[in-house]
Design an enzyme around this catalytic site. Structure first.
Site, PDB file in Angstrom:
ATOM      1  N   ARG A  51       0.757  -1.163  -0.194  1.00 33.05           N
ATOM      2  CA  ARG A  51       0.072  -0.100   0.017  1.00 33.05           C
ATOM      3  C   ARG A  51       0.921   1.286  -0.161  1.00 33.05           C
ATOM      4  NH1 ARG A  51      -2.030   1.509   4.537  1.00 33.05           N
ATOM      5  NH2 ARG A  51      -2.523  -0.478   5.316  1.00 33.05           N
ATOM      6  N   TYR A 103     -15.959  17.099 -15.595  1.00 36.36           N
ATOM      7  CA  TYR A 103     -16.343  15.741 -15.921  1.00 36.36           C
ATOM      8  C   TYR A 103     -17.516  15.536 -14.848  1.00 36.36           C
ATOM      9  CZ  TYR A 103     -16.776  10.638 -14.742  1.00 36.36           C
ATOM     10  OH  TYR A 103     -17.192   9.384 -14.512  1.00 36.36           O
ATOM     11  N   ASP A 176      -6.481  18.826 -14.656  1.00 38.30           N
ATOM     12  CA  ASP A 176      -6.949  17.497 -15.125  1.00 38.30           C
ATOM     13  C   ASP A 176      -6.569  17.497 -16.564  1.00 38.30           C
ATOM     14  OD1 ASP A 176      -8.130  15.231 -16.233  1.00 38.30           O
ATOM     15  OD2 ASP A 176      -9.996  15.289 -14.480  1.00 38.30           O
ATOM     16  N   LYS A 201      -7.823   6.356 -19.369  1.00 36.72           N
ATOM     17  CA  LYS A 201      -8.074   6.766 -20.696  1.00 36.72           C
ATOM     18  C   LYS A 201      -7.051   6.785 -21.848  1.00 36.72           C
ATOM     19  CE  LYS A 201     -12.451   8.163 -19.037  1.00 36.72           C
ATOM     20  NZ  LYS A 201     -12.347   7.430 -17.782  1.00 36.72           N
TER      21      LYS A 201
HETATM   22  O1  P1T Z   1     -13.077   7.002 -14.223  1.00 39.20           O
HETATM   23  P1  P1T Z   1     -11.975   7.361 -13.511  1.00 39.20           P
HETATM   24  O2  P1T Z   1     -10.753   6.711 -13.868  1.00 39.20           O
HETATM   25  O3  P1T Z   1     -12.373   7.547 -12.054  1.00 39.20           O
HETATM   26  O4  P1T Z   1     -11.726   8.950 -14.039  1.00 39.20           O
HETATM   27  C1  P1T Z   1     -12.596   9.735 -13.748  1.00 39.20           C
HETATM   28  C2  P1T Z   1     -12.529  11.024 -14.803  1.00 39.20           C
HETATM   29  C3  P1T Z   1     -11.471  12.032 -14.389  1.00 39.20           C
HETATM   30  N1  P1T Z   1     -11.302  13.348 -15.060  1.00 39.20           N
HETATM   31  C4  P1T Z   1     -11.529  13.097 -16.314  1.00 39.20           C
HETATM   32  C5  P1T Z   1     -11.518  14.306 -17.500  1.00 39.20           C
HETATM   33  C6  P1T Z   1     -12.652  12.020 -16.858  1.00 39.20           C
HETATM   34  O5  P1T Z   1     -12.988  12.199 -17.972  1.00 39.20           O
HETATM   35  C7  P1T Z   1     -12.916  10.991 -15.893  1.00 39.20           C
HETATM   36  C8  P1T Z   1     -13.753   9.656 -16.196  1.00 39.20           C
HETATM   37  N2  P1T Z   1     -14.421  10.134 -17.541  1.00 39.20           N
HETATM   38  C9  P1T Z   1     -15.224   8.911 -17.862  1.00 39.20           C
HETATM   39  C10 P1T Z   1     -15.470   7.795 -17.588  1.00 39.20           C
HETATM   40  C11 P1T Z   1     -15.998   9.634 -19.438  1.00 39.20           C
HETATM   41  O6  P1T Z   1     -16.308   9.118 -20.183  1.00 39.20           O
HETATM   42  O7  P1T Z   1     -16.155  10.845 -19.428  1.00 39.20           O
END
Ligand code: P1T
Length: 389
Positions: A51, A103, A176, A201
């Site tokens: 961890r 988001y 972000d 992503k």
């Molecule tokens: O899904 P996760 O790995 O927890 O990420 C969150 C997140 C944070 N910042 C941005 C700009 C994002 O697009 C996302 C997650 N977005 C999607 C799942 C989507 O389809 O837009």
């Protein structure tokens, strides 16, 4: 040859002396061990407990830090876990200023989780740094922007916002950078304090890992984030670290092709009689094209557009494609369709969506790495089908 007198002890210890793991493997290993041998009690060598740190995670964290030109890189179990790790630095009564087009999950985290701890968030149009300045109060601790916003793809002038933020002592700028990736934009070089990614992503790029990334040049911020990574424990598995590290090896190649395909798709959509408006930062018609052109080395692979008609036309469109898949998320090699109003941004209150232009007819495309001609042809025939819904 048997080493110990009994079978079970051999099964557990024979050939397993951890001091012997010294292969010259070219590809980093996946170290699944959750704990590490100590020579003296309470004096661990490099690692103590996974961890807190793990060799596979270290390899990945060093690589992402290098790509963001950062001194420190940390990973979390998802993009939202990374968001949570940053915001754990706040205390009750603190205030956040965030870009309004953010988001949907981040918006929900601000409104439904942080508000429970008396941390309020003001949402502003951060394409104009003056709006950020006006929203900062003596309680503000974090300004939060997306380098290209989700889903209307507004490019924020990071340098202008950083200059505004840094007029205020103890306020940090978090960017972000999920949509742009460090291949096209490095926010720390422009004055950001922390860069965040949903590595789910583009960084991973293969739609098979959930992960978050945080990068910073500040030792004191890194110390705090490292503490929350360990103390809260939202860490990714060593296997997932291995996967994302592998994905990073092709990030530059993938991003060049995502952008090439996205530009072709955006230009095609602009010519379609079934499309009201195309939003792609690489097109001169995009409201933040000039900022994107000046600030970024490219425009990435996301394209949004407004379809003529209503949700029934959008539904027909999304059911008529043969290459594009209707699914949340983005940044993988496969092309995806998202309808933000009812999918990724459904948790954003309807009146906020209306103000931001997230209509039922707004469609977001994550343009993948398939052959460009097939993508354009797929959209052409689906738009045609949607027009008669
Ligand atoms: O899904 P996760 O790995 O927890 O990420 C969150 C997140 C944070 N910042 C941005 C700009 C994002 O697009 C996302 C997650 N977005 C999607 C799942 C989507 O389809 O837009």
């Amino acid at each position: 040859m048997a080493t110990f007198p009994h079978f079970g002890t051999d099964a557990i210890h024979a050939g397993q002396d951890c001091k012997q793991w010294k292969s010259k493997a070219v590809i980093p290993g996946i170290f699944l061990s959750t704990t590490y041998q100590q020579d003296v009690p309470g004096q661990p060598d490099l690692y103590e407990y996974t961890r807190g740190g793990n060799p596979t995670r270290t390899v990945l964290q060093s690589c992402v830090a290098a790509l963001e030109n950062a001194k420190h890189g940390l990973v979390a179990a998802s993009g939202l876990a990374a968001t949570s790790m940053v915001l754990q630095m706040l205390s009750a009564g603190d205030h956040i200023v965030s870009v309004n087009d953010v988001y949907g999950g981040t918006n929900r985290f601000f409104r439904k989780v942080l508000s429970k701890y008396n941390i309020e968030c003001s949402l502003v149009d951060a394409t104009n740094a003056e709006n950020v300045e006006k929203a900062i109060t003596d309680k503000t601790k974090v300004v939060w922007v997306e380098s290209s916003t989700n889903p209307t793809l507004q490019c924020i002038d990071i340098q202008a916002v950083a200059n505004t933020v840094h007029k205020h002592k103890d306020v940090i700028l978090v960017v972000d950078n999920t949509f742009m990736t460090p291949y096209f934009l490095r926010p720390l070089d422009l004055g950001a304090d922390v860069v965040l990614h949903s590595a789910t992503k583009y960084l991973n790029g293969h739609t098979d890992v959930l992960m978050g990334v945080l990068c910073t040049n500040s030792d004191s911020i890194a110390d705090k984030l490292t503490f929350y990574q360990y103390a809260v424990g939202a860490v990714p598995s060593p296997f997932d670290c291995y996967m994302v590290n592998r994905g990073l090896k092709t990030l530059h190649v993938r991003m060049r092709m995502h952008q090439e395909n996205a530009m072709a798709v955006a230009k095609f959509l602009e010519t379609s009689p079934h499309v009201v408006k195309v939003l792609y930062p690489g097109l001169p018609s995009h409201p933040t094209h000039e900022v994107a052109k000046r600030q970024c080395k490219g425009y990435s692979g996301m394209v949004s557009f407004v379809l003529k008609g209503d949700l029934s036309n959008v539904t027909k469109f999304s059911q008529s494609t043969k290459v594009f898949i209707l699914a949340e998320s983005l940044g993988g090699y496969e092309s995806l369709i998202d309808v933000p109003s009812v999918m990724t941004h459904a948790s954003v209150p309807a009146e906020e969506r209306e103000q931001l232009g997230i209509k039922d007819t707004l469609v977001r495309l994550s343009v993948g790495l398939e052959e460009c001609g097939d993508l354009v042809e797929d959209l052409r025939q689906a738009l045609e089908a949607a027009s008669s819904a």
